[in-house]
Design an enzyme around this catalytic site. Structure first.
Site, PDB file in Angstrom:
ATOM      1  N   GLN A 153       0.781  -1.115  -0.024  1.00 26.26           N
ATOM      2  CA  GLN A 153      -0.133  -0.080   0.115  1.00 26.26           C
ATOM      3  C   GLN A 153       1.045   1.312   0.022  1.00 26.26           C
ATOM      4  OE1 GLN A 153      -1.558   1.075   3.959  1.00 26.26           O
ATOM      5  NE2 GLN A 153      -3.619   1.475   3.112  1.00 26.26           N
ATOM      6  N   GLY A 154       0.763   2.012  -1.018  1.00 28.67           N
ATOM      7  CA  GLY A 154       1.590   3.195  -1.111  1.00 28.67           C
ATOM      8  C   GLY A 154       0.829   4.549  -0.624  1.00 28.67           C
ATOM      9  N   TYR A 155       0.701   4.775   0.408  1.00 26.76           N
ATOM     10  CA  TYR A 155      -0.092   6.113   1.051  1.00 26.76           C
ATOM     11  C   TYR A 155       0.808   7.026   1.817  1.00 26.76           C
ATOM     12  CZ  TYR A 155      -4.808   3.962   1.033  1.00 26.76           C
ATOM     13  OH  TYR A 155      -5.978   3.512   0.555  1.00 26.76           O
ATOM     14  N   SER A 156       1.583   6.905   2.849  1.00 32.48           N
ATOM     15  CA  SER A 156       2.195   7.816   3.830  1.00 32.48           C
ATOM     16  C   SER A 156       3.453   8.489   2.625  1.00 32.48           C
ATOM     17  CB  SER A 156       2.849   7.551   4.747  1.00 32.48           C
ATOM     18  OG  SER A 156       1.663   6.908   5.749  1.00 32.48           O
TER      19      SER A 156
ATOM     20  N   GLU B 197      -3.588  10.601  18.210  1.00 37.35           N
ATOM     21  CA  GLU B 197      -3.959  12.238  18.074  1.00 37.35           C
ATOM     22  C   GLU B 197      -4.981  12.337  17.219  1.00 37.35           C
ATOM     23  OE1 GLU B 197      -0.916  10.941  18.831  1.00 37.35           O
ATOM     24  OE2 GLU B 197      -0.804  11.309  20.697  1.00 37.35           O
TER      25      GLU B 197
ATOM     26  N   SER C 176       4.211  -0.839   3.916  1.00 37.06           N
ATOM     27  CA  SER C 176       4.701  -2.163   4.414  1.00 37.06           C
ATOM     28  C   SER C 176       5.048  -3.363   3.559  1.00 37.06           C
ATOM     29  CB  SER C 176       3.250  -2.517   5.261  1.00 37.06           C
ATOM     30  OG  SER C 176       3.009  -1.755   6.304  1.00 37.06           O
TER      31      SER C 176
ATOM     32  N   GLU D  93      -8.221  -0.446   7.546  1.00 31.48           N
ATOM     33  CA  GLU D  93      -6.893  -0.522   8.040  1.00 31.48           C
ATOM     34  C   GLU D  93      -7.030  -0.275   9.697  1.00 31.48           C
ATOM     35  OE1 GLU D  93      -3.935   2.099   6.832  1.00 31.48           O
ATOM     36  OE2 GLU D  93      -2.173   0.940   7.497  1.00 31.48           O
TER      37      GLU D  93
END
Lengths: 369, 394
Positions: free
Chosen positions: B131-134, B378, B166, B249
């Protein structure tokens, strides 16, 4: 049993919410606090509660009840918590009713349960000795004398002691627990005004009782007393849930309105995170109270669960009501503002039949450590 | 009901005949979990055999439609399958992001061609996804991502960098958030694309964590061509899919909190540290902290049970998934911290058999990431404050 309310239960909850919000709400509590009725409760309201059948909801049909169960009873009690409703409902229905159903003799069940179900009698549970509720340290206050029993005890924090017609008195003799049903003329009652402005007192018993007043010692000593207390604590937790959720909702409402530094204070992250965390905890409280009520209805072993429910609600009700006062700021400290009523009620409920520490300890013991 | 009984009988005998003995042994390490892919990593050759047998019936994803290789089972049948697998202690045949994340997204947002192309290889464990997110500058504030996809007619050219991807070094394909437009608000102009990690221009570099393991990578894209048929949903509307997947997720990560061995922490402490004559743990202050942890674990499990029951009754999930992620991960951190107190010196070992290769210490350190990945605690509290409690922005 599924942890979701069915349609009938939702209807019951909503009708209780509607009725209490109209007739037995926080304003009514304030009037009661300022001018307490001599009986300790509003008899017209008690009559209406009985008329709606709420008193018999958890009593089986063979003894004049509806046999609907404790989930229904808990939903009503929760709404009473939200509205700070004053009535002898907990002491009569939840406490004395459960005690009689769990360890009364058949004759006592026949005599008292139909009257409780019909709202014809007000009863109270007299069990605590000294400043703390502790089942293990009840003093030996009962001795058999032939066919009768000498009972000598001072019972504290007896809710609705003032207006009660009869009492379930639990004590101990050399062989184990002993319990009796005694009538108001057989005891002396001292009014003990407590912080939540409800009727409560010390009951002094020094009398010889005949055998028909004795409750069933066998069921009492084979787990019946513990089960009865477990059910009562789950019911008290349901009221704590209502008190906590209402205090929280009022507080969040205030955060949305109150302005300081030119901004609504609810926009400050320091307050937002505390409110959001408390929201999460209250979601846990809703789930565990429902789990407790369902377990009672399913006849499950309540073991550590009841103490878990009471401990969790004791802990979070402290937080919800403390944060309620803190987040309201100065007006939270005033008598004119209602939020203070919730913190007072929460602590009395918590300390009835064991507080946070008592139940956390018991929960750990039941868990084997 | 009798159909279900027949199904149970058949399932039971099929599992008995087809689940290798070695796959009925509890999972002891990460290597025992089979993730599939072009170059699958295995601790035992039976892992692939077990996966292939289950995949042939679509039982690696029992509830997906048969048309895409799934088992086509009803909820009730899938429950029977789970129960029968649990009965013999059968391991899950295949665990992958394809199953838990991309699959549900494609079923909901993909077109027919995409479903037919990508779902069956997921079912069979042939393609492992990441998964390419951040990105380095888009963590909690994910929507400010900057990886660009330039329109070249029938394809895009992708340039940029992802981080915390990941198992990117082990994955065959990636589902990736890219920016196709930066003229509107930051949530607009994000697109959801799929491409092969073997495409020229893709490189990965593992990141070593404080726990010593490297489950995450930095991933670099240098003029990577991506065919437009691999755009999922509409161009510029990828944020909707991203949010849907984040919810998924968060539910997955929150379940870490529910993980526990057979003995409770309290019983483990009693074994290690002893009890007094009344049965109470001798370490009185620790006892009280453990009891509060156990209490919250019980209440949290009841909450999961209640929310699941409400969803089944058609009352919806709503914002509760944000509470799950927050509470579950914080609970897991508490558990790991308490485990250190209960085990003492033996929990601090890093290497060697005596310390079980530092299992407790490594898990403890790894747990610190639970409340960071998938949206920090947060951020979860921000979401609850704004979306659930209706509190305004600062």
């Amino acid at each position: 049993m599924s942890l979701v309310l069915n349609e009938e239960e939702i209807m019951l909850r909503d009708s209780a919410a509607g009725f209490l919000a109209e007739t037995a709400n926080v304003d009514a509590f304030r009037k009661h606090r300022d001018n307490p009725p001599p009986a300790g409760f509003d008899q017209a309201l008690w009559g209406s509660i009985a008329e709606m059948g709420w008193c018999g909801i958890a009593i089986d049909e063979a003894h004049g009840g509806l046999g609907y169960g404790f989930t229904g009873l808990g939903l009503i009690i929760e709404q009473m918590g939200k509205n700070l409703t004053v009535s002898p409902f907990n002491s009569t229905v939840l406490m004395a009713g459960t005690a009689i159903a769990q360890f009364g003799t058949e004759a006592q069940k026949q005599e008292w349960l139909p009257k409780i179900a019909a709202g014809e009698v007000v009863m109270a549970l007299a069990i605590q000795e000294g400043s703390h509720f502790d089942l293990d340290s009840l003093s030996t206050s009962v001795s058999a004398q032939g066919d009768s029993f000498a009972v000598k005890a001072e019972k504290r924090q007896v809710l609705d002691a003032i207006g009660a017609d009869a009492y379930v008195v639990v004590g101990k003799d050399v062989s184990g627990y002993q319990a009796f049903i005694v009538t108001a003329d057989q005891v002396s009652v001292q009014d003990q005004s407590m912080v939540d402005a409800r009727s409560s007192g010390t009951v002094v018993i020094d009398i010889s009782l005949s055998a028909d007043a004795q409750m069933d010692p066998q069921s009492l000593n084979s787990g019946g007393l513990e089960r009865a207390l477990d059910i009562m604590n789950i019911g008290l937790a349901a009221e704590l849930l209502g008190v906590s959720v209402e205090a929280f909702e009022r507080t969040v409402g205030y955060l949305r309105e109150r302005k300081q530094f030119g901004k609504v204070i609810g926009s400050f992250q320091g307050l937002q995170h505390r409110a959001a965390d408390l929201f999460a905890e209250l979601e846990l409280c809703k789930a565990i109270v429902l789990k407790g009520l369902r377990a009672v209805d399913a006849g499950d072993d309540l073991g550590g669960l009841a103490s878990a429910v009471k401990a969790k609600l004791a802990q979070i009700s402290q937080r919800a009501t403390n944060e309620g006062v803190q987040m309201h700021g100065g007006i939270g400290m005033t008598d004119e503002y209602d939020i203070g009523f919730f913190i007072k009620r929460a602590r009395v409920l918590e300390h009835t039949l064991g507080d946070f520490h008592y139940h956390l300890d018991r929960y750990a013991l039941q868990g084997g450590y | 009901m009798s159909d279900l009984n027949t199904f149970r009988t058949e399932t039971r005998s099929w599992l008995e005949a087809n689940c290798p003995e070695s796959m009925r042994v509890p999972i002891r390490s990460f290597e025992d979990i089979y993730n599939g892919g072009r170059n699958p990593e295995m601790s035992h050759p039976d892992q692939k055999i077990w996966c292939d047998r289950m995949a042939e019936r679509g039982w690696t994803v029992p509830e997906w439609p048969k048309a895409y290789g799934g088992g086509g089972l009803s909820k009730a049948e899938a429950k029977v399958l789970r129960e029968e697998m649990a009965r013999i202690g059968a391991r899950s045949p295949l665990d992958s992001f394809g199953i838990s994340m991309l699959g549900p997204a494609l079923l909901k947002f993909g077109n027919e061609d995409q479903k037919l192309e990508h779902l069956p290889p997921i079912v069979r464990g042939e393609i492992r996804w990441c998964q390419g997110y951040s990105e380095p500058n888009a963590g909690s504030d994910l929507a400010s991502l900057a990886t660009r996809a330039e329109d070249k007619g029938d394809h895009y050219i992708v340039n940029g960098q992802k981080i915390w991807t990941s198992y990117a070094d082990k994955a065959d394909w990636i589902f990736c958030l890219v920016r196709t437009d930066n003229t509107g608000s930051k949530h607009e102009g994000i697109s959801f694309v799929l491409f092969d990690m073997a495409t020229p221009g893709v490189t990965t570099r593992p990141i070593k964590l404080i726990s010593g393991s490297s489950p995450f990578c930095e991933t670099f894209f240098d003029d990577v061509p991506v065919l437009k048929k691999n755009l999922v949903g509409e161009e510029g509307k990828g944020w909707t899919i991203a949010k849907y997947l984040l919810t998924h997720e968060r539910e997955m990560i929150s379940s870490f909190g529910a993980a526990s061995g057979k003995k409770t922490l309290g019983q483990r402490a009693a074994d290690n540290m002893g009890t007094d004559a009344s049965g109470r743990l001798r370490a009185g202050t620790l006892r009280s902290v453990i009891a509060q942890y156990q209490l919250d674990t019980l209440a949290f499990a009841a909450t999961m049970e209640k929310v699941t029951a409400e969803a089944k009754a058609g009352q919806g999930l709503g914002p509760a998934s944000s509470i799950f992620k927050y509470y579950g991960t914080e609970l897991n951190k508490r558990r790991n911290e308490l485990l250190l107190s209960v085990e003492g010196e033996s929990a601090l070992g890093w290497d060697g058999e005596e310390y079980n290769e530092g299992e407790i210490a490594r898990a403890w350190l790894r747990s610190k990431g639970n409340s960071i990945e998938g949206g920090t605690s947060e951020v979860q509290l921000n979401i609850v404050a704004k979306r659930v409690l209706g509190l305004p922005d600062a």
